[in-house]
Design a protein around this motif. Structure first.
Motif: not given
Length: 134
Positions: A111-122
């Protein structure tokens, strides 16, 4: 500034509000309720922004820097493994993170992630219970 959409947020996500990081407590069509040092505070989406992932945030949350060649690789192991690679585009000078998550016996995904909330979801989707701090 990156624009957040209401469908991008979940309870417990970290966002920037009023110049500081805050956790989302409630999400509805009116806006977002966050927990601040002064108590609960409602915000409209236009006053919120995502928190960029940084190497410091990763290290603060137990990710260990594994290597540095032309990229940085951070890895966190507990109930499986999550590896995050910071890729630097030498032409645009931009940085993006690519997250690889896998658990024993289960194939992972990129997954390409840029933000903390995206990391939390992943991490949640991978079935890993990890409370991210900023």
């Amino acid at each position: 500034m990156n624009e957040l959409k209401i469908e991008d947020l979940s309870i417990g996500d970290w966002v920037m509000a009023g110049g500081a990081p805050h956790r989302v407590l409630s999400v509805n069509h009116y806006g977002v309720l966050v927990d601040t040092s002064q108590g609960l505070h409602p915000y409209n989406l236009e006053f919120l922004s995502p928190i960029p992932i940084t190497p410091d945030i990763l290290e603060k949350n137990g990710f260990v820097k594994e290597s540095e060649v032309s990229y940085e690789r951070f890895e966190w192991r507990e109930n499986g493994s999550v590896a995050i690679t910071l890729n630097r585009d030498s032409f645009s000078k931009s940085e993006t993170f690519v997250l690889t998550t896998f658990k024993i016996g289960i194939n992972g995904w990129l997954l390409k992630i840029e933000h903390v909330h995206q990391l939390q979801h992943a991490i949640r989707l991978a079935g890993i219970e990890k409370d991210i701090e900023v």
